[in-house]
Scaffold this motif. Structure first.
Motif, mmCIF file in Angstrom:
data_model
loop_
_atom_site.group_PDB
_atom_site.id
_atom_site.type_symbol
_atom_site.label_atom_id
_atom_site.label_comp_id
_atom_site.label_asym_id
_atom_site.label_seq_id
_atom_site.Cartn_x
_atom_site.Cartn_y
_atom_site.Cartn_z
ATOM 1 N N LEU A 285 0.837 -1.201 0.000
ATOM 2 C CA LEU A 285 0.000 0.000 0.000
ATOM 3 C C LEU A 285 0.880 1.263 0.000
ATOM 4 C CD1 LEU A 285 -2.743 1.479 0.303
ATOM 5 C CD2 LEU A 285 -2.481 1.199 2.798
ATOM 6 N N LEU A 286 1.903 1.273 0.824
ATOM 7 C CA LEU A 286 2.809 2.430 0.876
ATOM 8 C C LEU A 286 3.529 2.633 -0.464
ATOM 9 C CD1 LEU A 286 4.344 2.000 4.452
ATOM 10 C CD2 LEU A 286 2.904 3.903 3.662
ATOM 11 N N ALA A 287 3.891 1.540 -1.116
ATOM 12 C CA ALA A 287 4.562 1.647 -2.416
ATOM 13 C C ALA A 287 3.655 2.302 -3.444
ATOM 14 C CB ALA A 287 4.994 0.264 -2.888
ATOM 15 N N ARG A 288 2.363 1.881 -3.479
ATOM 16 C CA ARG A 288 1.427 2.470 -4.433
ATOM 17 C C ARG A 288 1.153 3.936 -4.083
ATOM 18 N NH1 ARG A 288 -0.922 -2.618 -3.457
ATOM 19 N NH2 ARG A 288 -2.510 -1.709 -2.062
ATOM 20 N N TRP A 289 1.053 4.229 -2.796
ATOM 21 C CA TRP A 289 0.785 5.606 -2.363
ATOM 22 C C TRP A 289 1.948 6.548 -2.729
ATOM 23 C CZ3 TRP A 289 3.332 8.151 1.914
ATOM 24 C CH2 TRP A 289 2.818 9.428 2.224
#
Length: 532
Positions: A285-289
């Motif tokens: 999720l952090l990577a996509r954000w």
């Protein structure tokens, strides 16, 4: 008889000659220059008027008679002689031959000689020298005045600190021997001091969830969170919720299963979920954000690894679940030395547990915290990678918290998590014991001076005892720096003017230095005589 006499006697009539024409008057010419040097031009005398020719008076009675024969005729009277032309002065001839052109100006001495009708004195070395002195001396004086003014108004050079104490310190004794693990590989270092050694071959191996250390570093580097703050709010998407419900027991995948689509999670809590329960779905999720896609974020991970000198590291996913994400213990310590500089991260990783936004408590897989001044960081365990741990700790030495960072990879003795924790604990405690302090400078010792750039030097002294932190046989750097601000031109004695440092990085020892006496601005003499 009378007739015969009259025939023989010639009667002459006096012939009056015509009046002689006056010659034209000559023009008066004043030459611009005389032929003789040093002489005044003389005005030529006016041309003498030619005397008018007088007609000869003939008296018939006194005229000579001559015997004339009856056949002779009277001779014609002789023509009067032409009057002689008056003589022309030679100066007129020269003047007519001279074209009147403007003459170049004369030197002052020549003009004076013309006026006084005296020739100029002959040149001599002394007279030439005096003449040049009179010309150049005022110019030299003017230039000297201009130079003095320029020197006085020029900006003063910026003062700088110069160290006079030793630039390094070496601890006595031999290098300590650490209890290295019997398998896998390990590496140990202290922040700002260097490496204490390594074990095993430093070759790339799978590192499992230790990968999340790089994910956390990039997020907090590009989206900083101050200590005590929560940072930005992140929208939880459907993918994060779905991945949180999965339970892949084969690979022991850890997730945060309390998040739902539409929820918001703070940046602080997302990093906590990443580092304590090791939630893979939150890592993705952090990577996509951050980057829009996992692939773009993985590229950023590899670029950052190159920047940090992690030459044997390759990232293929942000969580470490893929066995193709590989690194070495040495490379992970390079990353760990950057992580311990992020206060927010250490505030999270040193927690033994964390409570998520839903109220659920999660245990920290790093069992070294909160003991022995451990600061945690990140575990990583999979069947293929074995037990792996990137850890940090601290030790109080004097007034400094010395930070140490270590990594242990490839521990396959079951249970693998316990094996890696035990090996890491031994290394951590042994390194803490090896750290010691040694006095380098005492309070009041002169350690350098302020150089005003024009020859002035004002001593600076240490405001406290300076203690180096290290281990046996280690050499540490000692530096004198200005503290980040400009040094003033003037200051009172006792003014803190810089910092004496020992070592580098987060554990660097720092002691302020102050002026031993008043710092005065350069004087007029120094300003006038400065060069450059």
């Amino acid at each position: 008889m009378e007739a015969a006499d009259s025939e023989r006697t010639a009667v002459f009539r006096a012939v009056k000659p015509p009046p002689a024409a006056e010659p034209p008057k000559a023009s008066t010419f004043v030459p611009l220059r005389t032929d003789e040097p040093g002489q005044q031009p003389k005005t030529p005398p006016p041309a003498a008027k030619a005397p008018a020719a007088k007609a000869p008076v003939t008296d018939p009675a006194k005229a000579p008679s001559s015997a004339a024969t009856p056949s002779s005729k009277a001779a014609p009277p002789a023509a009067p002689a032409a009057p002689a032309a008056p003589a022309r002065p030679a100066s007129l001839d020269r003047a007519e031959r001279t074209t009147q052109q403007p003459l170049p100006p004369k030197p002052p001495l020549d003009m004076l000689a013309d006026l006084t009708n005296n020739p100029p004195p002959p040149p001599s070395p002394l007279r030439t020298a005096i003449r040049r002195f009179k010309i150049y001396f005022p110019l030299v004086v003017l230039l000297a005045i201009i130079l003095a003014v320029v020197q006085l108004v020029r900006p003063l050079p910026q003062p700088k600190l110069v160290m006079t104490s030793k630039s390094s310190y070496t601890f006595g004794g031999s290098k300590p021997e650490l209890p290295w693990p019997s398998e896998g590989q390990a590496y140990m270092a202290a922040a700002g001091l260097g490496s204490l050694g390594q074990s095993g071959e430093q070759k790339p191996v799978p590192i499992a969830s230790v990968t999340k250390s790089m994910t956390a570093y990039i997020i907090l580097r590009d989206h900083p969170v101050k200590k005590g703050d929560q940072g930005q709010m992140i929208d939880v998407d459907k993918t994060a919720e779905t991945e949180g419900k999965k339970n892949n027991s084969t690979d022991n995948e850890s997730t945060l299963d309390t998040v739902k689509e539409g929820d918001k999670i703070s940046e602080y809590d997302a990093i906590a979920a990443l580092m304590i329960p090791s939630a893979n779905n939150i890592a993705r999720l952090l990577a996509r954000w951050d980057s829009g896609s996992q692939e773009a974020f993985v590229k950023k991970m590899n670029d950052t690894a190159k920047e940090l000198g992690m030459a044997n590291t390759t990232y293929t996913d942000p969580s470490g679940l893929d066995a193709t994400t590989v690194s070495t213990a040495e490379d992970q310590v390079k990353l760990g030395l950057k992580l311990v500089e992020i206060e927010t991260l250490l505030d999270i990783t040193k927690k033994p547990s964390w409570v998520d936004p839903s109220g659920k408590s999660w245990r920290n897989w790093n069992g070294l915290v909160p003991y022995n001044d451990s600061l945690g960081i990140k575990t990583g365990t999979t069947t293929k990678a074995g037990g792996n741990l990137l850890f940090a700790a601290q030790k109080k030495v004097g007034n400094t918290n010395q930070l140490i960072v270590g990594a242990v990879l490839g521990q396959h003795k079951p249970p693998i998590i316990d094996s890696v924790l035990a090996a890491s604990k031994q290394l951590m405690i042994a390194t803490q014991k090896a750290l010691e302090g040694a006095p380098v400078v005492k309070k009041g010792d002169v350690v350098g001076y302020v150089d005003d750039g024009l020859g002035g030097r004002t001593p600076v002294v240490a405001t406290a005892d300076v203690q180096a932190v290290g281990w046996a046989a280690l050499t540490v750097d000692v530096k004198l720096v200005d503290g980040g601000g400009k040094i003033p031109q003037t200051a009172k004695a006792g003014t803190e003017i810089g910092v004496l440092t020992v070592g580098d990085g987060a554990s660097q020892v720092k002691v302020p230095v102050a002026l031993q006496s008043d710092l005065a601005a350069p004087g007029i003499g120094s300003k006038l005589t400065r060069v450059g």
